[in-house]
Scaffold this active site. Structure first.
Site, PDB file in Angstrom:
ATOM      1  CE1 TYR A  48      -3.706   2.554   0.662  1.00  0.00           C
ATOM      2  CE2 TYR A  48      -1.900   3.683   1.788  1.00  0.00           C
ATOM      3  CZ  TYR A  48      -3.156   3.706   1.206  1.00  0.00           C
ATOM      4  OH  TYR A  48      -3.860   4.881   1.164  1.00  0.00           O
ATOM      5  CD  GLU A  62      -5.633   4.292  -1.660  1.00  0.00           C
ATOM      6  OE1 GLU A  62      -5.889   4.669  -0.518  1.00  0.00           O
ATOM      7  OE2 GLU A  62      -6.448   3.658  -2.363  1.00  0.00           O
TER       8      GLU A  62
END
Ligand code: GDP
Ligand code: MN
Length: 379
Positions: free
Chosen positions: A101, A189
């Site tokens: 992530y 992201e």
């Protein structure tokens, strides 16, 4: 404003972040053709502006162009969290060894952007954050210096990245920060940033959320807006120049000024109610705008009471009152309306509202209590 995955990836790519080859399609035949061109295993991905597409069946791998066509046909008929899938992204499939992530967002408490990374990326990242928060690494970013190379490398070590990948990781992370800063994003992201089986890094997913208040200086990004993806009430509000956020409660709020709107929601909560929305009609709103605001609030079937809280300054109380009365003449609703108007032309405003059989209140406390009672069916 949210960007689609394919739009976010295109921006990432311009900044040097590696992305898979791929193309967007709106029908299954085109998907088959794209898969044929890519000439290998592909992943077909629903382009809807919500998270958790994978878990909802909106991300599927296909070994052959025929399989791609069949799967696309299924995905293009899906409805993910209330949003119909109109387009799919067909990307060459990545052989994923590990999912990382990587995100940059604003940390309001720290008053700066923050890099967030985890070795346990992928579709369970929320669960990871909840159950093993120590696996989430954060690094605050100095607005004057930007994201420093040493910070990115330190994060790479903390998430246990293979040392051969650290330089690439740092480059991707710094590029992501440039995307974040240049686009005035509130979130940039990559989840997952895939570690491939042959030892590379590639952005398998992409998400950018832009700060609406900065969009005026990014006409090129504004042009990426997908009107189809917007909630009908949010679109109507935006077109009318109202600032509106839908919430889950049952007390509709119509307020002039963002600060007063926040305070109104707080007071409703204080008296045990739940606001159904945030709605700021702005300063100097005329009756037409008020009417639209009321239509938007009442289009939400959850709304069991409406609190109209107006502090008249530039906004005139009588104008608001007239807008409400005009609106109600057309909308016809049984939902109880409570109005509290003070300030400019409040007297006349109250007279107009009283003639329309509205519940009035002198203070915000009284208005909120009456709205909470009304929403509980006690008015
Ligand atoms: P999201 O569920 O909306 O976040 O969609 P993602 O694009 O992140 O896809 C969800 C999951 O599907 C990822 O976490 C991966 O596990 C898997 N996935 C996505 N793309 C690929 C791919 O190219 N190859 C493989 N093997 N898995 C993928
Ligand atoms: Mn994802």
């Amino acid at each position: 404003m949210k960007l689609h995955e394919y739009q976010s990836k295109t921006i990432f790519s311009k900044y040097g972040i590696p992305i898979p080859r791929g193309q967007v399609a709106a029908n299954a035949r085109d998907v088959q053709q794209i898969a044929t061109q890519l000439g290998r295993r592909v992943v077909i991905k629903a382009q809807v502006l919500v998270g958790g597409r994978g878990k909802a069946g909106g991300v599927k791998l296909a070994d052959t162009p025929e399989a791609a066509k069949e799967l696309a046909d299924v995905i293009l008929h899906l409805n993910i969290k209330g949003l119909p899938v109109r387009n799919v992204l067909v990307d060459e499939a990545i052989e994923i060894a590990q999912e990382i992530y990587l995100g940059i967002t604003i940390d309001r408490a720290a008053k700066r952007a923050t890099l967030i990374a985890s070795s346990a990326g992928g579709v369970e990242i929320e669960e990871v954050a909840r159950t093993t928060p120590e696996k989430i690494i954060r690094a605050p970013i100095d607005p004057a210096l930007g994201l420093q190379d040493f910070q990115a490398r330190a994060v790479a070590f903390k998430i246990g990245l293979d040392k051969n990948l650290v330089n690439d990781f740092a480059a991707i992370t710094r590029a992501l920060y440039r995307v974040f800063a240049d686009t005035d994003a509130s979130l940039a992201e990559i989840n997952p940033l895939a570690v491939t089986k042959d030892g590379g890094l590639i952005a398998a997913d992409g998400k950018i959320v832009l700060d609406d208040n900065a969009l005026y200086r990014h006409p090129d990004l504004e042009a990426l807006r997908d009107g189809d993806e917007e909630d009908a009430s949010e679109r109507a509000a935006r077109k009318a120049g109202l600032s509106f956020v839908k919430l889950d409660g049952n007390i509709g709020c119509m307020v002039n000024g963002a600060g007063l709107a926040m305070a109104t929601m707080d007071v409703i909560k204080f008296y045990g109610g739940e606001p159904a929305n945030f709605l700021d009609i702005g300063g100097g709103a005329r009756s037409e705008k008020v009417k639209t605001a009321l239509e938007i609030i009442l289009s939400d079937a959850n709304v069991k009471g409406v609190l109209i809280n107006i502090f008249g300054g530039i906004t005139r109380g009588d104008e608001v009152a007239r807008g409400v009365v005009d609106g109600l003449r057309e909308i016809k609703t049984n939902v109880p309306m409570i109005a509290r108007i003070v300030g400019t032309n409040a007297e006349e405003g109250r007279r107009i509202l009283a003639s329309a059989q509205m519940i009035t209140a002198q203070t915000l406390e009284e208005g909120a209590q009456k709205a909470v009672a009304a929403a509980k069916g006690k008015s």
